[in-house]
Write an enzyme that holds these catalytic residues in place. Structure first.
Site, PDB file in Angstrom:
ATOM      1  N   GLY A  46     -30.857  55.549  40.468  1.00  0.00           N
ATOM      2  CA  GLY A  46     -29.769  56.406  40.725  1.00  0.00           C
ATOM      3  C   GLY A  46     -28.691  55.675  39.838  1.00  0.00           C
ATOM      4  O   GLY A  46     -28.751  54.632  39.493  1.00  0.00           O
ATOM      5  N   GLN A  51     -20.095  54.323  37.280  1.00  0.00           N
ATOM      6  CA  GLN A  51     -20.855  53.096  36.555  1.00  0.00           C
ATOM      7  C   GLN A  51     -20.682  53.280  35.043  1.00  0.00           C
ATOM      8  O   GLN A  51     -20.824  52.550  34.257  1.00  0.00           O
ATOM      9  CB  GLN A  51     -22.217  53.110  36.908  1.00  0.00           C
ATOM     10  N   CYS A  91     -28.124  46.759  42.301  1.00  0.00           N
ATOM     11  CA  CYS A  91     -27.182  47.697  41.803  1.00  0.00           C
ATOM     12  C   CYS A  91     -27.019  47.308  40.109  1.00  0.00           C
ATOM     13  O   CYS A  91     -26.960  46.221  40.058  1.00  0.00           O
ATOM     14  CB  CYS A  91     -25.721  47.661  42.331  1.00  0.00           C
ATOM     15  N   LEU A  92     -27.177  48.385  39.327  1.00  0.00           N
ATOM     16  CA  LEU A  92     -27.241  48.375  37.988  1.00  0.00           C
ATOM     17  C   LEU A  92     -25.821  47.655  37.587  1.00  0.00           C
ATOM     18  O   LEU A  92     -25.647  47.149  36.375  1.00  0.00           O
ATOM     19  CB  LEU A  92     -27.362  49.598  37.252  1.00  0.00           C
ATOM     20  N   HIS A 133     -25.508  55.017  48.711  1.00  0.00           N
ATOM     21  CA  HIS A 133     -25.106  53.908  47.784  1.00  0.00           C
ATOM     22  C   HIS A 133     -24.339  54.613  46.336  1.00  0.00           C
ATOM     23  O   HIS A 133     -23.261  54.135  46.176  1.00  0.00           O
ATOM     24  CB  HIS A 133     -26.206  53.285  46.935  1.00  0.00           C
ATOM     25  N   GLU A 134     -25.049  55.686  45.908  1.00  0.00           N
ATOM     26  CA  GLU A 134     -24.200  56.430  44.816  1.00  0.00           C
ATOM     27  C   GLU A 134     -22.842  57.074  45.300  1.00  0.00           C
ATOM     28  O   GLU A 134     -21.898  57.033  44.579  1.00  0.00           O
ATOM     29  CB  GLU A 134     -25.039  57.531  44.298  1.00  0.00           C
ATOM     30  N   HIS A 137     -20.391  54.607  45.216  1.00  0.00           N
ATOM     31  CA  HIS A 137     -19.403  54.346  43.824  1.00  0.00           C
ATOM     32  C   HIS A 137     -18.584  55.191  43.645  1.00  0.00           C
ATOM     33  O   HIS A 137     -17.536  55.093  43.007  1.00  0.00           O
ATOM     34  CB  HIS A 137     -20.649  54.292  42.741  1.00  0.00           C
TER      35      HIS A 137
HETATM   36  O1  GNR Z   1     -31.542  51.181  40.742  1.00  0.00           O
HETATM   37  C1  GNR Z   1     -31.134  51.118  41.856  1.00  0.00           C
HETATM   38  N1  GNR Z   1     -31.910  50.548  42.993  1.00  0.00           N
HETATM   39  C2  GNR Z   1     -31.608  50.560  44.339  1.00  0.00           C
HETATM   40  C3  GNR Z   1     -32.556  49.978  44.988  1.00  0.00           C
HETATM   41  C4  GNR Z   1     -32.035  49.860  46.383  1.00  0.00           C
HETATM   42  C5  GNR Z   1     -31.101  50.370  46.828  1.00  0.00           C
HETATM   43  C6  GNR Z   1     -30.088  51.179  45.938  1.00  0.00           C
HETATM   44  C7  GNR Z   1     -30.370  51.002  44.512  1.00  0.00           C
HETATM   45  S1  GNR Z   1     -29.345  52.130  43.636  1.00  0.00           S
HETATM   46  C8  GNR Z   1     -29.858  51.175  41.966  1.00  0.00           C
HETATM   47  C9  GNR Z   1     -29.080  51.886  40.818  1.00  0.00           C
HETATM   48  C10 GNR Z   1     -27.502  51.943  40.975  1.00  0.00           C
HETATM   49  O2  GNR Z   1     -26.864  50.845  40.813  1.00  0.00           O
HETATM   50  N2  GNR Z   1     -27.039  52.884  41.429  1.00  0.00           N
HETATM   51  O3  GNR Z   1     -25.747  53.052  41.563  1.00  0.00           O
HETATM   52 NI    NI Z   2     -25.142  50.972  42.065  1.00  0.00          NI
END
Ligand code: GNR
Ligand code: NI
Length: 168
Positions: A46, A51, A91-92, A133-134, A137
């Site tokens: 995601g 980001q 998270c990236l 999670h997204e 952000h």
């Molecule tokens: O790539 C991603 N993997 C992930 C794994 C477990 C829970 C959430 C994520 S999201 C993350 C990509 C990201 O940072 N999205 O904002």
């Molecule tokens: Ni993230």
């Protein structure tokens, strides 16, 4: 198409609250394509516009291994949620840090697609984690905000060390 640079925690721009998308046009679709390219390149499941320093309520996602579950979420809203699950998240914007976070098991989301058409879907398991999670952000939140102060301090140190090594 282009790969976009991803902001790194604790960059204060990750705290920006994103604004609703007002028009779904070709310019926005170009950003969506760049976000998918960036997400697959990393790779990630995601990516929120926040980001890549674009403060619009826009998310791209694909929890599949074969690009078969692409989703574009514009101005997403969670209209129902149920249950709880604990998932080890990454998270990236917070590379090398992984930690367990408790979230809803199932969420129903209403959003616009890449043509600006409204749609609704229910996600569960990892896809539900990803949506939550997204959407965090977009509100300027990062998963490390849920950690205990000690664990967050450890994450900060790890990231500072990584930045130093990358700088050489
Ligand atoms: O790539 C991603 N993997 C992930 C794994 C477990 C829970 C959430 C994520 S999201 C993350 C990509 C990201 O940072 N999205 O904002
Ligand atoms: Ni993230």
């Amino acid at each position: 198409m282009a790969l976009l640079p991803i902001l790194r925690f604790p960059d204060p721009r990750l705290r920006t609250v994103a604004k609703p998308v007002e028009r779904v046009d070709d310019e926005l679709r170009a950003l969506i394509d760049d976000m998918f390219e960036t997400m697959y390149h990393e790779p990630g499941i995601g990516l929120a516009a926040t980001q890549v320093d674009r403060h619009l309520r826009l998310i791209v996602m694909d929890v599949s291994d074969d690009k078969s579950r692409q989703k574009v979420l514009i101005n997403p809203e969670i209209v129902a949620s149920s249950g709880t699950q604990v998932c080890k998240e990454g998270c990236l914007s917070v590379p090398t840090v992984f930690a367990e976070v408790k979230r809803a098991e199932r969420v129903t989301v209403r959003a616009l697609d890449r043509d600006g058409a409204p749609y609704e879907f229910t996600a569960e398991g990892l896809e539900a984690v990803c949506v939550q999670h997204e959407m965090d952000h977009l509100d300027g939140k990062v998963f490390v905000d849920y950690l205990t102060p000690l664990k967050r301090e450890m994450a900060m140190k790890k990231l500072a060390k990584l930045a130093k090594v990358e700088q050489g």
